[in-house]
Design a protein around this motif. Structure first.
Motif, PDB file in Angstrom:
ATOM      1  N   PRO A  51     -39.846  11.662 -12.130  1.00 20.29           N
ATOM      2  CA  PRO A  51     -40.431  12.570 -11.132  1.00 20.29           C
ATOM      3  C   PRO A  51     -39.907  12.340  -9.717  1.00 20.29           C
ATOM      4  N   ALA A  52     -39.715  11.087  -9.329  1.00 20.09           N
ATOM      5  CA  ALA A  52     -39.205  10.792  -7.981  1.00 20.09           C
ATOM      6  C   ALA A  52     -37.779  11.303  -7.813  1.00 20.09           C
ATOM      7  N   ILE A  53     -36.974  11.210  -8.872  1.00 18.39           N
ATOM      8  CA  ILE A  53     -35.598  11.736  -8.820  1.00 18.39           C
ATOM      9  C   ILE A  53     -35.621  13.254  -8.665  1.00 18.39           C
ATOM     10  N   LEU A  54     -36.503  13.913  -9.406  1.00 15.80           N
ATOM     11  CA  LEU A  54     -36.585  15.369  -9.361  1.00 15.80           C
ATOM     12  C   LEU A  54     -37.119  15.890  -8.033  1.00 15.80           C
ATOM     13  N   ALA A  55     -37.801  15.042  -7.272  1.00 11.96           N
ATOM     14  CA  ALA A  55     -38.345  15.447  -5.975  1.00 11.96           C
ATOM     15  C   ALA A  55     -37.282  15.495  -4.887  1.00 11.96           C
ATOM     16  N   ARG A  56     -36.085  14.951  -5.177  1.00 11.43           N
ATOM     17  CA  ARG A  56     -35.025  14.863  -4.176  1.00 11.43           C
ATOM     18  C   ARG A  56     -33.880  15.824  -4.520  1.00 11.43           C
ATOM     19  N   GLU A  57     -32.972  15.966  -3.546  1.00 14.50           N
ATOM     20  CA  GLU A  57     -31.731  16.696  -3.814  1.00 14.50           C
ATOM     21  C   GLU A  57     -30.962  15.963  -4.912  1.00 14.50           C
ATOM     22  N   PRO A  58     -30.258  16.693  -5.759  1.00 15.29           N
ATOM     23  CA  PRO A  58     -29.987  18.127  -5.723  1.00 15.29           C
ATOM     24  C   PRO A  58     -30.967  18.967  -6.550  1.00 15.29           C
ATOM     25  N   PHE A  59     -32.119  18.386  -6.921  1.00 16.37           N
ATOM     26  CA  PHE A  59     -33.026  19.067  -7.846  1.00 16.37           C
ATOM     27  C   PHE A  59     -34.115  19.892  -7.161  1.00 16.37           C
ATOM     28  N   GLN A  68     -49.871  18.007 -17.511  1.00 17.38           N
ATOM     29  CA  GLN A  68     -50.772  17.519 -16.469  1.00 17.38           C
ATOM     30  C   GLN A  68     -50.428  16.111 -16.007  1.00 17.38           C
ATOM     31  N   SER A  69     -50.122  15.221 -16.942  1.00 14.36           N
ATOM     32  CA  SER A  69     -49.819  13.829 -16.569  1.00 14.36           C
ATOM     33  C   SER A  69     -48.617  13.746 -15.652  1.00 14.36           C
ATOM     34  N   TRP A  70     -47.575  14.542 -15.929  1.00  9.02           N
ATOM     35  CA  TRP A  70     -46.383  14.523 -15.084  1.00  9.02           C
ATOM     36  C   TRP A  70     -46.610  15.290 -13.785  1.00  9.02           C
ATOM     37  N   PHE A  71     -47.393  16.342 -13.829  1.00  9.98           N
ATOM     38  CA  PHE A  71     -47.734  17.084 -12.618  1.00  9.98           C
ATOM     39  C   PHE A  71     -48.448  16.156 -11.629  1.00  9.98           C
ATOM     40  N   ASP A  72     -49.367  15.348 -12.125  1.00 13.45           N
ATOM     41  CA  ASP A  72     -50.106  14.415 -11.259  1.00 13.45           C
ATOM     42  C   ASP A  72     -49.199  13.341 -10.673  1.00 13.45           C
ATOM     43  N   ARG A  73     -48.102  13.045 -11.353  1.00 14.48           N
ATOM     44  CA  ARG A  73     -47.178  11.999 -10.895  1.00 14.48           C
ATOM     45  C   ARG A  73     -46.068  12.529  -9.997  1.00 14.48           C
ATOM     46  N   PHE A  74     -45.950  13.853  -9.879  1.00  9.39           N
ATOM     47  CA  PHE A  74     -44.836  14.410  -9.119  1.00  9.39           C
ATOM     48  C   PHE A  74     -45.088  14.263  -7.628  1.00  9.39           C
ATOM     49  N   PRO A  75     -44.168  13.608  -6.873  1.00  8.81           N
ATOM     50  CA  PRO A  75     -44.408  13.322  -5.458  1.00  8.81           C
ATOM     51  C   PRO A  75     -43.907  14.389  -4.490  1.00  8.81           C
ATOM     52  N   GLY A  76     -43.242  15.425  -4.994  1.00 13.04           N
ATOM     53  CA  GLY A  76     -42.635  16.406  -4.108  1.00 13.04           C
ATOM     54  C   GLY A  76     -43.425  17.694  -3.983  1.00 13.04           C
ATOM     55  N   ASP A  77     -42.722  18.764  -3.618  1.00 16.83           N
ATOM     56  CA  ASP A  77     -43.327  20.080  -3.442  1.00 16.83           C
ATOM     57  C   ASP A  77     -43.751  20.646  -4.797  1.00 16.83           C
ATOM     58  N   ARG A  78     -45.039  20.782  -5.004  1.00 19.92           N
ATOM     59  CA  ARG A  78     -45.536  21.218  -6.310  1.00 19.92           C
ATOM     60  C   ARG A  78     -45.545  22.734  -6.473  1.00 19.92           C
ATOM     61  N   SER A  79     -45.139  23.452  -5.435  1.00 15.75           N
ATOM     62  CA  SER A  79     -45.099  24.907  -5.556  1.00 15.75           C
ATOM     63  C   SER A  79     -44.021  25.348  -6.539  1.00 15.75           C
ATOM     64  N   ARG A  80     -43.026  24.520  -6.799  1.00 15.24           N
ATOM     65  CA  ARG A  80     -41.982  24.868  -7.764  1.00 15.24           C
ATOM     66  C   ARG A  80     -42.281  24.292  -9.152  1.00 15.24           C
ATOM     67  N   CYS A  81     -43.474  23.736  -9.309  1.00 16.10           N
ATOM     68  CA  CYS A  81     -43.874  23.174 -10.596  1.00 16.10           C
ATOM     69  C   CYS A  81     -44.734  24.169 -11.357  1.00 16.10           C
ATOM     70  N   ARG A  82     -44.484  24.305 -12.622  1.00 23.45           N
ATOM     71  CA  ARG A  82     -45.322  25.115 -13.487  1.00 23.45           C
ATOM     72  C   ARG A  82     -46.077  24.170 -14.427  1.00 23.45           C
ATOM     73  N   LEU A  83     -47.387  24.175 -14.319  1.00 25.52           N
ATOM     74  CA  LEU A  83     -48.214  23.341 -15.182  1.00 25.52           C
ATOM     75  C   LEU A  83     -48.290  24.005 -16.552  1.00 25.52           C
ATOM     76  N   VAL A  84     -47.856  23.301 -17.582  1.00 26.36           N
ATOM     77  CA  VAL A  84     -47.795  23.896 -18.914  1.00 26.36           C
ATOM     78  C   VAL A  84     -48.571  23.042 -19.919  1.00 26.36           C
ATOM     79  N   GLU A  85     -48.988  23.716 -20.963  1.00 27.54           N
ATOM     80  CA  GLU A  85     -49.553  23.040 -22.118  1.00 27.54           C
ATOM     81  C   GLU A  85     -48.547  23.149 -23.255  1.00 27.54           C
ATOM     82  N   HIS A  86     -48.715  22.298 -24.256  1.00 26.95           N
ATOM     83  CA  HIS A  86     -47.876  22.414 -25.436  1.00 26.95           C
ATOM     84  C   HIS A  86     -48.676  21.993 -26.652  1.00 26.95           C
TER      85      HIS A  86
END
Length: 268
Positions: A51-59, A68-86
Motif C-alpha cells: 500500500p505504501a508503494i502504491l501511494a507514491r509515484e508512479p502509481f 476493506q483490510s487493504w483500504f484501511d491500510r492505504f496511506p494515500g489519496d483514497r478517492s482513487r480507491c474502489r472498495l470491493v468485496e469478493h
C-alpha cells in the motif's frame, strides 16, 4: 521483455495485482488498475509494504481495487480507491455452503506430488468444481457485485477485465509456475524445502493455487480457470498467455499468444 513488448502493454489498459508494485523497477509499466484482495493473515503480512508503494509515484494515477483490510491500510489519496468485496471460495473464511468436498487426497503429500492422472480418473467433480451455470451465478455482472474469487486474485482480475468489457485479455507474468514473486524467491524456496522434508516429497517450485489444500476442501484453480476461459469464448472475448512455458499453456487451459503480433515484429 523487449522494449517493443513493453510499448504494446504500456499503450493498453492493464490490471496488476498483489506484489507487482515491488517489481516495477524491473518491468517499468504503470498499470491502469491494481487489485489487492487477499485478506488472510499471511497475505496481510507478506504484502504489508505494497500500500505504501502504491501511494507514491508512479502509481498515483492507478485505479486501486481494495478490500476493506487493504483500504484501511492505504496511506494515500483514497478517492482513487474502489472498495470491493469478493467471494472467497475455499478460504478459511468461506461460508460452509461453499466448502464442497471432492475426493480426499492424503492431505499435503499428494498435493505436492501432484499426480495429474489421479485427478482425471477419480471424479468428474475434480475436473469441474464449478459448472458453467454455477460460475455464472457467482460471476459479478457489475462492479456493484462481489468479484468472483477462487483460490486467489487471478480469477477476480479476470472477472474485473470481463466487467470492463476488454475483448482481448493477455496474461503477462501470470504463469502459476511458482510463488516466488509473492513471497520472495529465498522465502518461497524455504517453504518448499520445509514441506518436502515434512511430507517426504520431492516437488519443485509450484504456485500454491495449483495444489490441493485444506485436507481436500479446496481443489486447485486450473479447472475453474478452464471454465472462465470458456466463458470468455462464449461472450466473444479472447484470453491468452504470453509465456509459452506457462503452466496454463502446458496444461492446455489457456492458449499462448505473443504480446507483439507476428506481423509487427521487425525482422532483419
Amino acid at each position: 521483455m523487449t522494449e517493443q513488448e513493453r510499448g504494446v502493454i504500456a499503450g493498453s489498459d492493464s490490471i496488476a495485482m498483489n506484489a507487482y508494485a515491488r517489481h516495477f523497477d524491473q518491468v517499468g509499466i504503470v498499470p491502469t488498475h491494481y487489485l489487492l484482495l487477499d485478506e488472510d493473515e499471511t497475505s496481510l503480512e507478506v504484502l504489508a509494504d505494497v500500500p505504501a508503494i502504491l501511494a507514491r509515484e508512479p502509481f498515483t494515477r492507478t485505479r486501486l481495487w481494495l478490500t476493506q483490510s487493504w483500504f484501511d491500510r492505504f496511506p494515500g489519496d483514497r478517492s482513487r480507491c474502489r472498495l470491493v468485496e469478493h467471494t472467497p471460495f475455499f478460504r478459511v473464511a468461506s461460508p460452509p455452503q461453499f466448502r464442497m468436498r471432492f475426493w480426499k487426497p492424503a492431505v499435503r503429500r499428494e498435493n505436492l506430488l501432484w499426480v495429474k492422472e489421479r485427478l482425471e480418473s477419480r471424479s468428474m467433480g475434480v475436473q469441474s468444481p464449478f459448472s458453467m451455470s454455477r460460475l455464472l451465478h457467482y460471476w459479478a455482472k457489475s462492479t456493484d457485485q462481489p468479484l468472483f474469487c477462487f483460490r486467489g486474485t487471478l480469477t477476480a482480475a479476470l472477472n474485473l477485465a470481463w466487467l470492463k468489457d476488454y475483448r482481448t485479455v493477455q496474461l503477462v507474468g501470470v504463469d502459476l509456475t511458482d510463488g516466488s514473486h509473492f513471497y520472495g524467491k529465498e522465502a518461497y524456496q524455504a517453504i518448499v524445502e520445509r514441506d518436502n522434508q515434512r511430507f517426504q516429497t520431492d516437488t519443485k517450485l509450484r504456485h500454491g493455487t495449483t495444489l490441493w489444500v485444506g485436507d481436500g476442501f479446496a481443489p486447485p484453480v486450473q479447472p475453474v480457470l478452464s471454465r472462465i476461459a470458456e466463458l470468455y469464448r462464449r461472450t466473444g472475448r479472447t484470453l491468452y498467455v504470453s509465456n509459452p512455458e506457462s503452466l496454463l499453456v502446458r496444461e492446455g487451459i489457456i492458449p499462448h499468444r505473443s504480446i507483439v503480433p507476428q506481423d509487427l515484429v521487425a525482422t532483419s
